[in-house]
Design a protein around this motif. Structure first.
Motif, mmCIF file in Angstrom:
data_model
loop_
_atom_site.group_PDB
_atom_site.id
_atom_site.type_symbol
_atom_site.label_atom_id
_atom_site.label_comp_id
_atom_site.label_asym_id
_atom_site.label_seq_id
_atom_site.Cartn_x
_atom_site.Cartn_y
_atom_site.Cartn_z
ATOM 1 N N SER D 662 0.836 -1.182 0.000
ATOM 2 C CA SER D 662 0.000 0.000 0.000
ATOM 3 C C SER D 662 0.882 1.246 0.000
ATOM 4 C CB SER D 662 -0.896 -0.033 1.231
ATOM 5 O OG SER D 662 -1.950 0.848 1.111
ATOM 6 N N GLU D 663 1.967 1.185 0.735
ATOM 7 C CA GLU D 663 2.893 2.321 0.787
ATOM 8 C C GLU D 663 3.508 2.593 -0.583
ATOM 9 O OE1 GLU D 663 5.577 1.145 3.854
ATOM 10 O OE2 GLU D 663 4.329 1.974 5.452
ATOM 11 N N GLU D 664 3.596 1.557 -1.405
ATOM 12 C CA GLU D 664 4.146 1.731 -2.749
ATOM 13 C C GLU D 664 3.351 2.765 -3.543
ATOM 14 O OE1 GLU D 664 7.263 0.525 -4.389
ATOM 15 O OE2 GLU D 664 6.469 -1.508 -4.225
ATOM 16 N N PHE D 665 2.037 2.762 -3.345
ATOM 17 C CA PHE D 665 1.183 3.665 -4.115
ATOM 18 C C PHE D 665 0.674 4.846 -3.287
ATOM 19 C CE2 PHE D 665 0.608 -0.646 -5.951
ATOM 20 C CZ PHE D 665 1.235 -0.407 -7.154
ATOM 21 N N ASN D 666 0.790 4.762 -1.995
ATOM 22 C CA ASN D 666 0.244 5.802 -1.111
ATOM 23 C C ASN D 666 1.197 5.967 0.071
ATOM 24 O OD1 ASN D 666 -1.780 7.550 0.058
ATOM 25 N ND2 ASN D 666 -2.389 5.857 1.376
ATOM 26 N N PRO D 667 2.368 6.537 -0.200
ATOM 27 C CA PRO D 667 3.410 6.519 0.838
ATOM 28 C C PRO D 667 3.178 7.431 2.028
ATOM 29 C CG PRO D 667 4.186 7.677 -1.111
ATOM 30 C CD PRO D 667 2.843 7.126 -1.449
ATOM 31 N N LYS D 668 2.430 8.515 1.837
ATOM 32 C CA LYS D 668 2.262 9.403 2.986
ATOM 33 C C LYS D 668 0.984 10.220 2.891
ATOM 34 C CE LYS D 668 4.770 13.404 1.427
ATOM 35 N NZ LYS D 668 5.543 14.496 1.928
ATOM 36 N N PRO D 669 0.558 10.751 4.026
ATOM 37 C CA PRO D 669 -0.710 11.503 4.029
ATOM 38 C C PRO D 669 -0.528 12.959 3.619
ATOM 39 C CG PRO D 669 0.138 11.331 6.260
ATOM 40 C CD PRO D 669 1.135 10.641 5.373
ATOM 41 N N PHE D 670 -1.606 13.556 3.165
ATOM 42 C CA PHE D 670 -1.604 14.967 2.774
ATOM 43 C C PHE D 670 -2.811 15.663 3.385
ATOM 44 C CE2 PHE D 670 0.555 12.780 -0.719
ATOM 45 C CZ PHE D 670 1.685 13.574 -0.880
ATOM 46 N N VAL D 671 -2.726 16.969 3.439
ATOM 47 C CA VAL D 671 -3.926 17.755 3.689
ATOM 48 C C VAL D 671 -4.205 18.488 2.374
ATOM 49 C CG1 VAL D 671 -2.532 19.577 4.797
ATOM 50 C CG2 VAL D 671 -5.006 19.608 5.009
ATOM 51 N N TYR D 672 -5.435 18.368 1.903
ATOM 52 C CA TYR D 672 -5.804 18.950 0.606
ATOM 53 C C TYR D 672 -6.432 20.328 0.839
ATOM 54 C CZ TYR D 672 -4.883 14.295 -1.144
ATOM 55 O OH TYR D 672 -4.264 13.111 -1.468
ATOM 56 N N VAL D 673 -5.866 21.320 0.164
ATOM 57 C CA VAL D 673 -6.292 22.705 0.377
ATOM 58 C C VAL D 673 -6.597 23.339 -0.979
ATOM 59 C CG1 VAL D 673 -5.669 24.899 1.452
ATOM 60 C CG2 VAL D 673 -4.665 22.782 2.316
ATOM 61 N N HIS D 674 -7.691 24.056 -1.050
ATOM 62 C CA HIS D 674 -8.034 24.761 -2.286
ATOM 63 C C HIS D 674 -6.976 25.839 -2.546
ATOM 64 C CE1 HIS D 674 -10.220 27.277 -5.151
ATOM 65 N NE2 HIS D 674 -10.968 26.211 -5.391
ATOM 66 N N PRO D 675 -6.565 26.015 -3.809
ATOM 67 C CA PRO D 675 -5.508 26.988 -4.103
ATOM 68 C C PRO D 675 -5.802 28.390 -3.565
ATOM 69 C CG PRO D 675 -6.007 25.666 -6.042
ATOM 70 C CD PRO D 675 -6.993 25.264 -4.995
ATOM 71 N N GLN D 676 -7.075 28.753 -3.564
ATOM 72 C CA GLN D 676 -7.441 30.091 -3.091
ATOM 73 C C GLN D 676 -7.179 30.242 -1.595
ATOM 74 O OE1 GLN D 676 -11.438 31.137 -4.387
ATOM 75 N NE2 GLN D 676 -11.648 32.425 -2.553
ATOM 76 N N LEU D 677 -7.590 29.236 -0.834
ATOM 77 C CA LEU D 677 -7.330 29.253 0.604
ATOM 78 C C LEU D 677 -5.823 29.185 0.866
ATOM 79 C CD1 LEU D 677 -8.100 29.078 3.585
ATOM 80 C CD2 LEU D 677 -8.654 26.671 3.260
ATOM 81 N N ALA D 678 -5.156 28.359 0.073
ATOM 82 C CA ALA D 678 -3.706 28.215 0.231
ATOM 83 C C ALA D 678 -3.010 29.549 0.012
ATOM 84 C CB ALA D 678 -3.174 27.171 -0.738
ATOM 85 N N ALA D 679 -3.477 30.274 -1.012
ATOM 86 C CA ALA D 679 -2.867 31.571 -1.314
ATOM 87 C C ALA D 679 -3.055 32.531 -0.133
ATOM 88 C CB ALA D 679 -3.484 32.149 -2.582
#
Lengths: 264, 188, 186, 760
Positions: D662-679
């Motif tokens: 599973s780590e081969e295809f999904n090695p680590k977690p992310f937090v997904y943020v809309h580009p506008q909020l990220a900016a």
């Protein structure tokens, strides 16, 4: 970003040096240049470069002991031709080394140079695979010819009395300028190509290896020759370092097509 | 006409679930970092939603395979039915096929110090079974087809995001993903 | 008691007492002097972190973890080792519940082979033995390295591992002699 | 099957030797008689040569995880070792395939990191573990239980935390084990789907969905608040088939999910306003007389009241304002939905994980019912069902020991999968203490009479899956003993005193049914249990043996059990008839499908008090909700941005993500943020960010993504083996509006969470 492929860096640069040197040797023998006594030493240096490069190349293989089987696919694999070329070149160089005593052996030198030149072509084909769009063209061959030219001329200086070196200086200066132009222009051309070519250009431009090759391998020697008006014995070594850096960039910084699957 | 197997990748049906890639690992137990089939997300320039459209790719079993052509030890051969097979006992691990293939199909096996790649499960195919990835696909987005008779008019060989190499003539056909009509929120 | 039996029992020990007992049975025929252990409980905790669990093992005691591309047990290596035992007419009492390539089982097999060798000098056993030792030399150094550099390494455990390496070196010395003799014959 | 020339022998550095080559010689010489090896033994039989190609033994298994698809598995075994697995081709639902998670199963039994032996930790979290025998482990546990009994006069100080790590029918033996000890504390309810279960029970008298395979007959499909493309991959083909046959596919979700990308239309809705949208559509349908008047008249009660509510309180414009969906689209979809026959809505579990989630499900049910789509092939308000779960629950139903005391009076243990039966009501004078599983940390902290002294954790990883992790740390400090039964070391094991190793699906017998499709599978023992692992019911038996040895009669659970026999005890004639099989042995040939009509409520005999569909439910009112499917306002924001923590495609709650493949295809977690909020936050792709609120924080890498709305932060729930990432750090235990009626406890508002974020 790929692997630095150190064995291939050493193999390609050193064998191309050997080829370049042989071509110069052959040219001068045909031109009737007189350097009795240096010939054998020169064959020895050619062999030293070649054998070091070939030994290095074994480290590139997963199974070096089976290296000889790489001759099997002459029908389509340029790598087989490359190995064949290098092998014949090695045999001829050995022959040259053992037969050349007092007497010049223009024919052997000529044959060796010819095989060497062909081998450069095979190498150029081998390292121009579809996997690397930036290199899937004549560029590797151009790069390899330049390497042979630069290192061949500069190392030739070792076997040329200082009073005879002015024409070598001229050839080397022109080669360095050509090299500089080629190496500066190529990434710019790539930038206007497809995504992977452009990525390759960016990777090269951002790479200290690339700039090291420009500065150490091309600009610095040019300045030195312009200043000293001669090729001192240590200058070829500086150019060699530049070439090695450049080749490392060639292998490490060139972007593989598969890294952009899914992208435009 | 002569049989010529290839993969049909219906990216419109594909949900990027990675089942095919994992089914391959489950069948062949490749070592870490060696994947024969990878699911590639299509970039937002092509499909505007991040990680929502994919190409599931393995070896494309090209008509004129560069891996086969550049291999100095003849470790590759192409079967009558088009399947490109890598014979590992012949491989000396020179990496030439890995460098050469623009689709990244051959991978380096660090344990064996040799290359390897998708075999199109030829043993399964010979036994009348589907390749494991094809059998595993829950949405029938991945299929094995005979290109000699395959004639779906809505397919393409080189969709955007898939490197075009006509000389190699990869034995794959795609249906490209469509966009849904998106009704966005009025309040943001 | 044979040193190798002591090492074998050490790696199978389930608690501090058994660890201590097998440790003390090491004869001292090895060059290094065994470190004095004050707290066997500490050894036990370290031993479990290295070889038993429940957390991810720092140095799994199974050859397949080192030799299989997969890094897990009951794969090709385990089956090949099982075949070796079978060639001797032996099998693990924990077949299919403890991987056959556990270090203790392998040492046990080595003991059996040595015994048969001594009794018979049977050439085919010699070949089997040579191959088995070749197998062990491929993974035991990797295993030893993991143990010696693990976060939970312990002097006493290190000592046992060094004894194991020592023994294996001696075995393979004999092996090399055998192999060169064989090559000459060929 | 392997294409590589990499033989096992070259891999191991040894060559194969056929044993008969020298067996004879050795035997003749008598050498084998006194070998010095103390472990290895002479082989029992002269078996033939081991064959390395082909020749597999095939076993039937089933994925026992908490998943719609409950795939039927074919396991290929050689030399007693699982080689690879496939889906069962006999099932028209799985059609020979599994999912990305299921194909990783072969990693489980043979991971060197598996928990192998019973172990005792000297000091929680110290990592100082001692290996003990099963006997010693049970001795410690049994003595603690007897001590609790001694001290409190009852066993209410012993609590069970179990949920969906393994849904095998015999795994209910864990609950059975608790009953067999006495009256204990049960953490009941479900974090998963309770609000929706209650909603459907109020409306229709049960949760019952059409066969997913009949979705192909729908002319209009709305997938609402669920991402089938990740969580029920095998159902997607029916959606596609419906589409191919001309149906329109609409996905309604706050996130542009994978399923949304495959729809004809995707509507990005404001989170937790699903009820408003459904009611807005209902109002338009009502006004335009597009509802199925005949159906409503014949089969429902309370429609007039519902209609008045709509007229007085709901407008399309209001719904548009609440939900963010433009009014023109609401009108268009309402008309299309009402006129397409049959039309269906698949109600996902995401939309009911809100403080108004049950009300939203009721509003959607009403929409399906008023258009006459309930009880129709290709129609229905699809949520889930337990109609194929009519087993004997032999493992579950155990009697308390004589004289056992508990909470005075009779209290029914409820749960989504808790099946009634067992004790004779008249004879019962005591009950278990029932506490809310969704507030595990809080109830442990609050319980004092007696306090919870001992916690038994099985089929669950509370530190990864229960809410408010920081509170959980405090709660565990209060416990005198924690026993965890698991396959892999995780944070819960780390915080335990004793860990017991449990079998994987390949090592035990059980039965698996689905709460979605209509197929039934048995799960055979394909391989011998590795190391000293035991199945949950074997553990119960082992404990019972020890309890009875220490104090005869203190545990009623059998002390010796045969797990295959126990599996067979779960079958009955009803099951055989339902699935059209003569015996459980028929399932060895492949899974069987229930012989039920594909449409739920096909006979229009509802399970409600009135026997009809209840737009107005007095039962709902009794349980503290509105009688009508009225709109309930969303939870007030408690921080700047909404936090959504749904499932990832690579895992099922805390399972699978830790496997190396599973780590081969999904090695680590992310937090997904809309580009506008990220900016706004000056966050770039790949930056490490901190998501934080009043209860805790999560640090991980940011991925900018337009699939997330700009007022929300998205993180997938997961447990990675080498990463402290845990979304429960920022998810509190606020209850949802429904769940108590059928599952015993209200659900939890998993998606009504708020936090802020910052670049680290």
């Amino acid at each position: 970003m790929s692997n630095i492929e150190m064995p291939l860096v050493l193999f390609s640069v050193l064998s191309q040096t050997a080829i370049g040197l042989t071509i110069m040797n052959s040219g001068r023998q045909i031109a009737g240049d007189d350097f009795i006594g240096e010939g054998r030493r020169q064959w020895g240096i050619v062999l030293a470069f070649l054998v070091t490069g070939m030994v290095a190349s074994f480290f590139h293989l997963g199974h070096p002991l089976q290296a000889y089987t790489a001759l099997k696919h002459l029908s389509t694999a340029w790598l087989s031709w490359e190995l064949l070329g290098v092998s014949i070149f090695l045999c001829l160089a050995l022959f040259g080394f053992f037969t050349e005593k007092e007497k010049k052996s223009g024919l052997v030198a000529f044959l060796t140079a010819l095989v060497g030149l062909l081998t450069l072509v095979f190498m150029g084909m081998t390292y121009a695979p579809p996997g690397y769009p930036a290199l899937n063209n004549a560029l590797p061959m151009v790069f390899f010819l330049l390497t042979a030219l630069l290192l061949g001329t500069s190392f030739s200086a070792w076997f040329t009395p200082s009073e005879d070196r002015s024409w070598l200086c001229r050839i080397l200066t022109v080669s360095l300028i050509v090299g500089l132009v080629v190496y500066l222009i190529v990434p710019c051309i790539w930038l206007s190509g497809g995504t992977v070519m452009a990525q390759t250009a960016e990777a090269w431009i951002e790479s200290p290896l690339y700039w090291g090759r420009i500065v150490i391998g091309l600009v610095l020697p040019l300045l030195l020759i312009w200043k000293i008006k001669d090729i001192p014995p240590w200058l070829p070594l500086i150019i060699l370092i530049g070439e090695l850096l450049g080749r490392a960039a060639f292998f490490q910084e060139t972007v593989h097509a598969a890294s952009n699957i899914g992208g435009l | 006409m002569k049989k010529h197997y290839g993969f049909f990748i219906d990216a419109e049906r594909c949900i990027g679930c990675f089942t095919c890639a994992m089914a391959c690992k489950n069948q062949y137990h490749q070592p870490e970092t060696v994947v024969w089939r990878q699911v590639y997300p299509i970039s937002e320039e092509i499909y505007p939603y991040h990680e929502r459209a994919f190409y599931s790719l393995a070896c494309n079993h090209c008509e004129n395979p560069t891996c086969l052509n550049v291999c100095p030890v003849k470790a590759y051969y192409k079967r009558e039915d088009g399947i490109v097979v890598h014979e590992q006992d012949k491989c000396i691990g020179c990496g030439n096929c890995i460098r050469s293939c623009p689709y990244g199909a051959p991978r380096y096996n660090p344990e064996q110090k040799k290359a390897e790649k998708c075999s199109l499960c030829w043993q399964r195919v010979d036994a009348g079974l589907k390749p494991q990835c094809v059998q595993s696909c829950p949405v029938e987005a991945l299929q094995i087809v005979d290109l000699a008779t395959f004639d779906r008019p809505d397919t393409v060989q080189y969709p955007p995001g898939f490197p075009k190499h006509e000389k190699l003539n990869p034995s794959v056909r795609f249906v490209v993903p469509q966009l849904p009509k998106v009704i966005g929120r009025e309040d943001i | 008691m044979n040193d190798i039996e002591a090492i074998r029992d050490f790696f199978l020990a389930g608690d501090a007492g058994k660890l201590k007992r097998s440790y003390q049975q090491l004869s001292g025929s090895f060059e290094a002097t065994p470190p004095v252990v004050e707290d066997w409980q500490e050894v036990e905790f370290a031993f479990n972190r290295l070889f038993v669990g429940p957390a991810a093992l720092e140095a799994p005691p199974f050859s397949s973890v080192y030799l299989d591309a997969q890094g897990l047990v009951m794969g090709q290596t385990t089956m090949a080792v099982r075949q070796m035992y079978a060639a001797l007419g032996l099998e693990s009492p924990w077949k299919n519940s403890l991987p056959d390539d556990h270090i203790s089982l392998e040492l046990d097999a080595a003991l059996a082979m040595n015994h048969v060798l001594k009794k018979l000098g049977h050439s085919e056993i010699q070949e089997l033995h040579a191959r088995f030792m070749n197998h062990m030399t491929r993974w035991v150094p990797l295993f030893a390295d993991r143990v010696l550099t693990a976060p939970s390494r312990h002097p006493a455990i290190n000592h046992v591992v060094l004894c194991l390496s020592d023994w294996l070196d001696k075995q393979t010395c004999g092996l090399k002699n055998y192999q060169s003799a064989r090559e000459e014959k060929v | 099957m392997s294409t590589t020339e990499n033989t096992p022998e070259t891999q191991a550095g040894i060559c194969p030797l056929t044993r008969r080559r020298f067996m004879k010689g050795l035997l003749a010489a008598g050498v084998l008689a006194n070998l010095p090896c103390g472990l290895l033994r002479p082989t029992r039989t002269e078996a033939g040569e081991i064959v390395y190609a082909g020749d597999y033994e095939i076993f039937r298994n089933a994925c026992p995880r908490n998943c719609y698809d409950t795939c039927s598995i074919k396991t290929y075994v050689k030399d007693g070792v699982v080689q690879f697995i496939e889906g069962a081709t006999e099932s028209t639902f799985t059609r020979g395939g599994l999912c990305v998670k299921g194909y990783g199963y072969t990693r489980r039994p043979y991971s060197p990191d598996r928990i192998k032996y019973p172990m005792v930790q000297e000091g929680r979290g110290t990592g100082n573990w001692r290996r003990v025998s099963w006997d010693e482990a049970m001795d410690r546990i049994a003595k603690k239980i007897l001590q609790i009994q001694e001290k409190d006069g009852n066993l209410l100080g012993l609590a069970l935390s179990k949920y969906s790590g393994n849904f095998g029918i015999t795994n209910y033996g864990i609950e059975g084990m608790m009953s067999s000890l006495g009256y204990t504390t049960r953490l009941t309810g479900t974090p998963c789907w309770p609000a929706g279960i209650d909603a459907q029970n109020f409306d229709m008298g049960d949760m019952w969905c059409n066969d997913p395979e009949d979705m192909v007959h729908a002319r209009y499909v709305i997938l609402w608040g669920g991402n089938a493309a990740w969580n029920s991959v095998h159902s997607v083909k029916y959606v596609y088939e419906a589409k191919r046959r001309g149906a329109k596919i609409v996905v309604i979700d706050p996130i542009m999910t994978q399923m949304a990308a495959k729809a004809d239309e995707y509507w990005q809705i404001r989170t937790s306003t699903d009820g408003a949208l459904a009611l807005g559509m209902a109002r338009h349908i009502l006004d335009n007389k597009l509802y199925d008047r005949d159906w409503v008249m014949a089969n429902s009660v309370g429609f007039e009241e519902f209609a008045s509510y709509l007229r007085e309180n709901v407008t399309v414009e209001w719904a548009a304002k609440e939900s963010g969906v433009p009014a023109t689209n609401i009108i268009e979809m309402a008309e299309e939905f009402a006129t397409a026959k049959p039309a269906t809505i698949w109600i996902g579990y995401g939309l009911q994980r809100h403080v108004n989630g049950g009300a939203a499900v009721r509003a959607i049910d009403a929409l399906v019912a008023m258009t006459g789509n309930v009880g129709k092939v290709g129609g229905g308000a699809r949520y889930g069902h337990l109609r194929t779960w009519g087993f004997n629950y032999h493992a579950l139903l155990q009697k308390q020991p004589e004289g056992a005391k508990g909470v005075p009076g009779k209290a029914e243990v409820k749960g989504d999968f808790h099946f009634a039966g067992g004790n004779d009501a008249a004879a019962v004078s005591y009950s278990d203490r029932i506490l809310n599983i969704n507030k595990t940390a809080q109830v442990i902290l609050d319980a004092n009479d007696p306090p919870i002294r001992m916690l038994w954790v099985a089929c669950k990883n509370p530190f990864s899956q229960d809410f408010d992790r920081n509170k959980m740390v405090k709660a565990f400090e209060k416990l005198e003993m924690v026993v965890t039964v698991d396959q892999f070391f995780n944070e819960t094991v780390n915080m335990s005193d004793i860990v017991l190793p449990v079998t994987t699906l390949f090592e035990e017998w059980t039965i698996n049914a689905s709460y979605w499709h209509y197929w039934l599978s048995i799960n055979e023992r394909a391989i011998q249990p590795m190391y000293e692992t035991k199945s949950d019911i074997q553990i119960a038996a082992t404990l019972s043996k020890k309890m009875n040895a220490l104090k005869p009669g203190s545990c009623t659970f059998p002390t010796e059990i045969d797990s295959k026999e126990w599996m067979t005890k779960e079958f009955n004639q009803g099951i055989y008839d339902l699935f059209g099989i003569k015996s459980w042995e028929d399932l060895k040939k492949g899974p069987a499908k229930a012989k039920m009509p594909s449409a739920a409520w096909h006979d229009l005999k509802f399970g409600t008090p009135s026997g009809k569909y209840e737009f107005k439910s007095e039962l709902a009112a009794e349980w503290g909700n509105k009688a009508l499917p009225e709109y309930v306002a969303p939870r007030e924001k408690t921080d700047k941005y909404r936090v959504l923590t749904p499932h990832t495609k690579f895992g099922l709650h805390s399972q699978f993500i830790n496997l190396d493949w599973s780590e081969e295809f999904n090695p680590k977690p992310f937090v997904y943020v809309h580009p506008q909020l990220a900016a706004e936050k000056n966050i770039k792709d790949g930056d490490t960010v901190r998501v934080f609120n009043s209860i805790g924080e999560v640090k991980t890498t940011a991925k900018l993504s337009t699939v997330v709305p700009s007022d929300a932060i998205l993180m997938y729930e997961a447990w990675f083996r080498n990463n402290p990432y845990n979304v429960q750090n920022v998810v509190d235990d606020t209850s949802s509006d429904m769940g108590a009626y059928k599952t015993g406890q209200p659900g939890v508002a998993i998606h009504d969470q708020f936090a802020d974020l910052a670049k680290v």
